[in-house]
Scaffold this active site. Structure first.
Site, mmCIF file in Angstrom:
data_model
loop_
_atom_site.group_PDB
_atom_site.id
_atom_site.type_symbol
_atom_site.label_atom_id
_atom_site.label_comp_id
_atom_site.label_asym_id
_atom_site.label_seq_id
_atom_site.Cartn_x
_atom_site.Cartn_y
_atom_site.Cartn_z
ATOM 1 N N SER A 185 -4.865 -41.698 -18.974
ATOM 2 C CA SER A 185 -4.126 -40.432 -18.951
ATOM 3 C C SER A 185 -4.179 -39.852 -17.538
ATOM 4 O O SER A 185 -4.856 -40.391 -16.663
ATOM 5 C CB SER A 185 -4.738 -39.464 -19.957
ATOM 6 N N GLY B 84 0.478 -38.265 -14.528
ATOM 7 C CA GLY B 84 1.606 -37.405 -14.136
ATOM 8 C C GLY B 84 2.895 -37.771 -14.858
ATOM 9 O O GLY B 84 3.972 -37.793 -14.264
ATOM 10 N N LYS C 244 -4.293 -54.758 -8.299
ATOM 11 C CA LYS C 244 -4.505 -55.535 -9.521
ATOM 12 C C LYS C 244 -3.498 -55.154 -10.604
ATOM 13 O O LYS C 244 -3.449 -53.994 -11.039
ATOM 14 C CB LYS C 244 -5.933 -55.287 -10.029
ATOM 15 N N LYS D 231 -3.252 -56.782 -13.611
ATOM 16 C CA LYS D 231 -3.630 -57.275 -14.952
ATOM 17 C C LYS D 231 -3.657 -56.155 -16.010
ATOM 18 O O LYS D 231 -3.137 -56.349 -17.117
ATOM 19 C CB LYS D 231 -4.986 -57.997 -14.854
ATOM 20 N N CYS E 122 0.455 -9.089 -17.447
ATOM 21 C CA CYS E 122 -0.014 -8.892 -18.815
ATOM 22 C C CYS E 122 -1.375 -8.183 -18.830
ATOM 23 O O CYS E 122 -1.443 -6.989 -18.625
ATOM 24 C CB CYS E 122 -0.030 -10.209 -19.560
ATOM 25 N N LEU E 123 -2.473 -8.915 -18.990
ATOM 26 C CA LEU E 123 -3.783 -8.264 -18.910
ATOM 27 C C LEU E 123 -3.932 -7.572 -17.553
ATOM 28 O O LEU E 123 -4.567 -6.522 -17.440
ATOM 29 C CB LEU E 123 -4.898 -9.300 -19.106
ATOM 30 N N GLY E 124 -3.331 -8.148 -16.530
ATOM 31 C CA GLY E 124 -3.370 -7.573 -15.181
ATOM 32 C C GLY E 124 -2.663 -6.225 -15.119
ATOM 33 O O GLY E 124 -2.995 -5.371 -14.299
ATOM 34 N N GLU F 217 -8.938 -3.476 -27.081
ATOM 35 C CA GLU F 217 -9.325 -4.892 -27.225
ATOM 36 C C GLU F 217 -10.801 -5.074 -26.835
ATOM 37 O O GLU F 217 -11.501 -5.917 -27.372
ATOM 38 C CB GLU F 217 -8.441 -5.778 -26.315
ATOM 39 N N ARG G 297 -0.993 -8.860 -27.659
ATOM 40 C CA ARG G 297 -1.200 -8.071 -28.885
ATOM 41 C C ARG G 297 -1.312 -6.578 -28.575
ATOM 42 O O ARG G 297 -1.192 -5.750 -29.446
ATOM 43 C CB ARG G 297 -2.499 -8.480 -29.576
ATOM 44 N N HIS H 14 5.142 -12.158 -18.640
ATOM 45 C CA HIS H 14 4.627 -13.270 -17.831
ATOM 46 C C HIS H 14 5.777 -13.862 -17.014
ATOM 47 O O HIS H 14 6.299 -14.920 -17.351
ATOM 48 C CB HIS H 14 4.039 -14.362 -18.739
ATOM 49 N N GLU I 243 5.797 -15.459 -14.433
ATOM 50 C CA GLU I 243 5.494 -16.788 -13.885
ATOM 51 C C GLU I 243 6.058 -17.898 -14.771
ATOM 52 O O GLU I 243 6.323 -19.002 -14.300
ATOM 53 C CB GLU I 243 3.981 -16.970 -13.690
HETATM 54 N N1 GLN Z 1 -5.341 -9.727 -24.230
HETATM 55 C C1 GLN Z 1 -4.198 -8.932 -23.925
HETATM 56 C C2 GLN Z 1 -3.300 -8.725 -25.131
HETATM 57 O O1 GLN Z 1 -3.399 -9.448 -26.087
HETATM 58 C C3 GLN Z 1 -3.397 -9.541 -22.802
HETATM 59 C C4 GLN Z 1 -2.763 -10.852 -23.154
HETATM 60 C C5 GLN Z 1 -2.278 -11.633 -21.973
HETATM 61 O O2 GLN Z 1 -2.686 -11.364 -20.848
HETATM 62 N N2 GLN Z 1 -1.452 -12.635 -22.208
HETATM 63 O O3 GLN Z 1 -2.490 -7.847 -25.149
#
Ligand code: GLN
Length: 530
Positions: free
Chosen positions: A15, A18, A186, A188, A380-382, A404, A461, A505, A507
């Site tokens: 594995s 790529g 190699k 083989k 998100c969490l950021g 949370e 969440r 997100h 990204e």
């Molecule tokens: N834990 C946070 C939430 O559930 C952020 C989730 C995340 O960063 N994807 O809302």
């Protein structure tokens, strides 16, 4: 026989060769010639989807527009092909068995004993054909997770053998050619793996090799001779400076002509790689270097943040910069050492995440960014932590937190989404997938996208608690993006200095040909103090 043609990519020997990047590169070569191509991936594990998998073990959980939680390879497909894939692009062992057992319990098999062949293999072929119909694909590339000889993918390979009797299918074997001494490659192991495939009734017509050095002519000839292919159908998948170079490398070796011959495609079709090449060149020879600190939790596994790292490659190419993104463990950051740790960086990012660990370090890093005008991006969490930091240190809301991390918190500025409150099951139960957000003119967010409504993907969440909105606005926090219907805050920012964060997100939607606007904005801000 349907009008869709199929390419099946099978890994051999080991594995980590790529396969996802190779599949994406082949798909790109075909897409560049105007074919409607769609990848599909089979993963043998018994999880229904990737939602419950730990990034420590399995890398990032990627989310598609429709909310399906999938393997990171889907991110690679989308980043190369600049298309958004539907959830049906992913078939897992878990999905297949869940369906078969459900059908059996419903009595759908009319008294028959339920078997791998034909019931499971028929289920696989039916799903593939349904996907072909839905996508109207000219060509579908089927990547089989794992390696030939694995227990988990044997029945899928059998389904592919059958598919090849019913449709136009070309098999490609990806293999590894080790060298013991510097000179001797190699072949083989490749020969044995090829025989294993032949014993399953699968005859690879193209063989692609990974190796330490360039594949020698001698090794090529041996592989051709023992594995029953023409020498022209043996290709080299060498180490490249950037993964986005691989399609160009395969083009140079004449890959299209061979696949066109095998699949009955138009051999004369040309591809225009000029734009793609420009971006690859910018990645290889950047003008600037930007250092970014990513304050995370899964810092030992690069794969846990692969979409962010790739988004920096895309955005970097756009602004002519190479981004060195260092993963820093949030748990190691405290009030005493934060300046020393973060001073060398041109920008700071706090990515998504779950659970309490490292939360304080993240908040301390965000405070540092705000007070020292280091450009900040929160995902998100950021974003949630950016709100908590602002609530505690600027709006002076005592003990502000996310519920949370503290369910008895008296000031939960981040709280569970109302629709999430009753849910106890873990799989596919978050606010998942593509949602619209409206951006307010005159904000950094609006300027980055230059659009009033944008779509980004989500996986969370918790949300910013509307009860605290007024207080936070009064203290100076800017809300730049909201969901138009349920008014969830989707984006916040600082006024005085570059700091922007989103509940989404972005990204996950960054592609080489279409970098994520917020990443470009962050790098542009960072370039000012490089
Ligand atoms: N834990 C946070 C939430 O559930 C952020 C989730 C995340 O960063 N994807 O809302």
């Amino acid at each position: 026989m349907g009008s869709t043609k199929y390419i099946v990519i099978i890994g051999s020997i080991m594995s980590g060769l790529g396969k996802g990047i190779l599949t994406s590169s082949i798909a790109k070569i075909l897409q560049m010639r105007g074919y409607n191509v769609f990848p599909l991936k089979f993963d043998g594990y018994l999880n229904v989807d990737c939602g419950t998998m730990n990034p420590f073990r399995h890398g990032e959980v990627f989310v598609l527009d429709d909310g399906t939680e999938v393997d990171m390879d889907f991110g690679t497909y989308e980043r190369f092909l600049n298309i958004s894939l539907p959830g049906n692009a992913s078939i897992t062992g878990g999905k297949l068995f869940q369906k078969i057992i459900e059908k059996e319990r419903n009595g759908d098999f009319l008294g028959r004993d339920v078997q791998f062949v034909p019931h499971l293999t028929d289920e696989i072929k039916e799903r593939i054909r349904k996907y072909a119909n839905e996508t109207k694909a000219d060509i579908i590339l089927i990547e089989i997770g794992g390696t030939v000889g694995d227990l988990e993918n044997g029945y899928f390979l059998e389904a592919m053998r059958q598919l090849a009797r019913e449709e136009e299918v070309v098999f490609i074997q990806l293999t590894y050619v080790p060298s013991i001494s510097a000179k001797e490659q190699k072949t083989k192991p490749t020969q044995h793996a090829n025989r294993l495939l032949l014993s399953m009734g699968i005859n690879p017509e193209i063989i692609i090799t990974r190796e330490q050095e360039e594949l020698s002519e001698d090794a090529k000839e041996k592989i051709a001779m023992y594995c029953n292919v023409n020498k022209e159908a043996v290709f080299d998948d060498p180490l490249v400076d950037t993964i986005y170079e691989l399609p160009l490398v395969l083009e140079k070796q004449g890959f299209y002509l061979i696949i066109a011959k095998k699949l009955g495609l138009d051999e004369k079709k040309e591809a225009d790689w000029s734009e793609w090449k420009k971006r690859v060149d910018k990645i290889k020879t950047p003008k600037h270097v930007i250092s970014v600190a990513l304050i995370g939790k899964y810092t030992k596994v690069k794969d846990a943040y692969v979409s962010i790292l790739e988004a920096f490659v895309h955005a970097g190419a756009e602004v002519n910069a190479k981004v060195n993104c260092n993963l820093l463990d949030a748990e190691k950051i405290n009030n005493e050492n934060v300046s020393e740790i973060l001073r060398p960086y041109n920008a700071i990012i706090v990515p998504g995440g779950f659970g309490k660990r490292g939360i304080n370090g993240k908040i301390i890093a965000i405070k540092y960014a705000r007070e020292h005008s280091t450009p900040y991006l929160g995902l998100c969490l950021g974003m949630q932590m950016m709100v908590v930091e602002y609530a505690r240190n600027v709006a002076k809301i005592e003990n502000a937190n996310s519920s949370e991390f503290d369910d008895k918190c008296i000031n939960p500025v981040i709280d569970i989404l109302p629709e999430q409150q009753q849910i106890t099951k873990k799989g596919a139960t978050m606010r998942l997938g593509k949602y619209i957000m409206n951006l307010r003119k005159g904000t950094r967010g609006y300027d980055a996208y230059n659009e009033e409504s944008v779509f980004e993907r989500h996986r969370h969440r918790y949300e910013m608690n509307p009860e605290f909105t007024a207080k936070l606005l009064e203290a100076g926090l800017v809300i730049s993006g909201i969901h138009p219907k349920n008014k969830i805050t989707e984006m916040v920012e600082w006024k005085e200095t570059f700091g922007i964060a989103t509940q989404a997100h972005p990204e996950l939607k960054s592609r080489l040909e279409k970098p994520a606007p917020l990443f470009i904005a962050l790098l542009k801000a960072a370039l000012k103090n490089v």
